[in-house]
Write a protein that holds these residues in place. Structure first.
Motif, mmCIF file in Angstrom:
data_model
loop_
_atom_site.group_PDB
_atom_site.id
_atom_site.type_symbol
_atom_site.label_atom_id
_atom_site.label_comp_id
_atom_site.label_asym_id
_atom_site.label_seq_id
_atom_site.Cartn_x
_atom_site.Cartn_y
_atom_site.Cartn_z
ATOM 1 N N LYS A 80 0.835 -1.203 0.000
ATOM 2 C CA LYS A 80 0.000 0.000 0.000
ATOM 3 C C LYS A 80 0.873 1.258 0.000
ATOM 4 O O LYS A 80 1.865 1.324 0.725
ATOM 5 C CB LYS A 80 -0.872 -0.001 1.266
ATOM 6 C CG LYS A 80 -2.346 0.252 1.027
ATOM 7 C CD LYS A 80 -3.099 0.189 2.348
ATOM 8 C CE LYS A 80 -4.558 0.574 2.223
ATOM 9 N NZ LYS A 80 -5.360 -0.190 1.290
ATOM 10 N N SER A 84 -2.302 6.022 0.373
ATOM 11 C CA SER A 84 -3.421 5.120 0.566
ATOM 12 C C SER A 84 -3.534 4.672 2.040
ATOM 13 O O SER A 84 -4.639 4.546 2.578
ATOM 14 C CB SER A 84 -3.227 3.957 -0.401
ATOM 15 O OG SER A 84 -4.157 2.983 -0.210
ATOM 16 N N LYS A 88 -6.713 5.667 4.471
ATOM 17 C CA LYS A 88 -7.497 4.635 5.152
ATOM 18 C C LYS A 88 -7.504 4.850 6.668
ATOM 19 O O LYS A 88 -8.540 4.677 7.311
ATOM 20 C CB LYS A 88 -6.964 3.240 4.810
ATOM 21 C CG LYS A 88 -7.896 2.122 5.251
ATOM 22 C CD LYS A 88 -7.626 0.855 4.509
ATOM 23 C CE LYS A 88 -8.569 -0.247 4.963
ATOM 24 N NZ LYS A 88 -8.366 -1.484 4.224
ATOM 25 N N ILE A 108 -1.732 -3.787 4.277
ATOM 26 C CA ILE A 108 -0.595 -3.000 3.778
ATOM 27 C C ILE A 108 0.191 -3.845 2.777
ATOM 28 O O ILE A 108 0.600 -3.376 1.728
ATOM 29 C CB ILE A 108 0.301 -2.520 4.943
ATOM 30 C CG1 ILE A 108 -0.506 -1.604 5.861
ATOM 31 C CG2 ILE A 108 1.536 -1.791 4.406
ATOM 32 C CD1 ILE A 108 0.254 -1.121 7.078
#
Ligand code: GTP
Ligand code: MG
Length: 237
Positions: A80, A84, A88, A108
């Motif tokens: 990830k 991002s 999140k 991740i």
């Protein structure tokens, strides 16, 4: 300057801090430390995807010799991105830090396994999760229970040990296992969703669901064909 002040203000929020730090020319010590901490973590997750990918490749290669076929069509792995992760954590209301990301996010490290047939999905899942060093955290079967929009895939959250120079870390990884057909739908659905305008939502939602169900039907027919023809392949061996 303005950028430095801003960076000091969000000192607690290391992930955000790293973004700013990376685009800035002047890096205060703290930013360098935060970036290092992040890179160590990123490397750990990269190592995790490699561990899982190797396990899957080993299983696939063994099958090629024992059964004369490959259950796995393709393996894709990704870590990830900081943005991002940041988005999140923010969305879920978690603290913004590398530690928080490690503790609260299970995806991740992500590995996507594209299989030829539905049965291969469960086969790969069973073989992988029965390995001694893999601990299953959660299994979500969106094939037996598709999402309302039609999404199908088998999701595993597992931990795998990663051996570092001074410690062994148990790291979470999300493994999505799906057929070529399910992947085809999920990829296009994901892409189409960005182009969606409000007034078209109902039509698009229905059409995508219809496509997903059509694809699931074809997946089953291909599985049946495979099941019918497999004994013949075995006899040839
Ligand atoms: P996320 O916040 O999206 O990670 O949700 P979650 O942690 O509740 O997990 P879930 O099992 O719902 O979904 C995890 C991942 O599966 C997503 O990040 C996508 O990669 C994929 N996924 C789930 N639902 C959909 C969907 O409706 N369409 C597509 N294209 N992908 C999906
Ligand atoms: Mg997820």
């Amino acid at each position: 300057n303005e950028r430095n002040t801003k960076m000091i203000n969000i000192e607690k929020t290391k992930v955000a801090y790293i973004f700013d730090g990376l685009t800035s020319n002047i890096l205060p010590d703290e930013a360098v430390k935060a970036i290092n901490a992040f890179m160590v973590t990123e490397n750990l997750y990269l190592a995790t995807t490699r561990e899982i990918t190797t396990k899957l490749e080993n299983l696939n290669d063994e099958f090629k010799y024992v059964k004369d076929r490959n259950p796995i069509h393709q393996i894709k792995a990704r870590v990830k991105t900081p943005k991002s992760i940041f988005d999140k954590l923010t969305r879920r209301g978690f603290e913004l830090s590398v530690e928080s990301a490690r503790n609260n996010l299970t995806d991740i490290a992500g590995v996507r396994v594209i299989c030829s047939y539905i049965d291969d999905i469960y086969l790969i899942s069973k073989l992988l999760t029965s390995q001694d060093d893999i601990t299953v955290i959660r299994i979500s079967d969106y094939i037996k229970n598709p999402k309302p929009n039609g999404y199908r895939s088998l999701h595993l959250i597992v931990t795998v040990p990663v051996f570092l120079s001074e410690s062994t870390e148990l790291v979470n990884v999300e493994i999505q296992i799906r057929t070529i057909a399910m992947d085809f739908w999920a990829s296009l659905e994901h892409e189409l969703w960005y182009k969606l305008t409000d007034e078209k939502t109902a039509m698009v939602t229905k059409e995508l669901k219809d496509c997903a169900d059509g694809i699931a039907d074809i997946d089953m027919r291909m599985q049946n064909l495979h099941s019918i023809l497999t004994p013949a392949v075995k006899l040839r061996l």
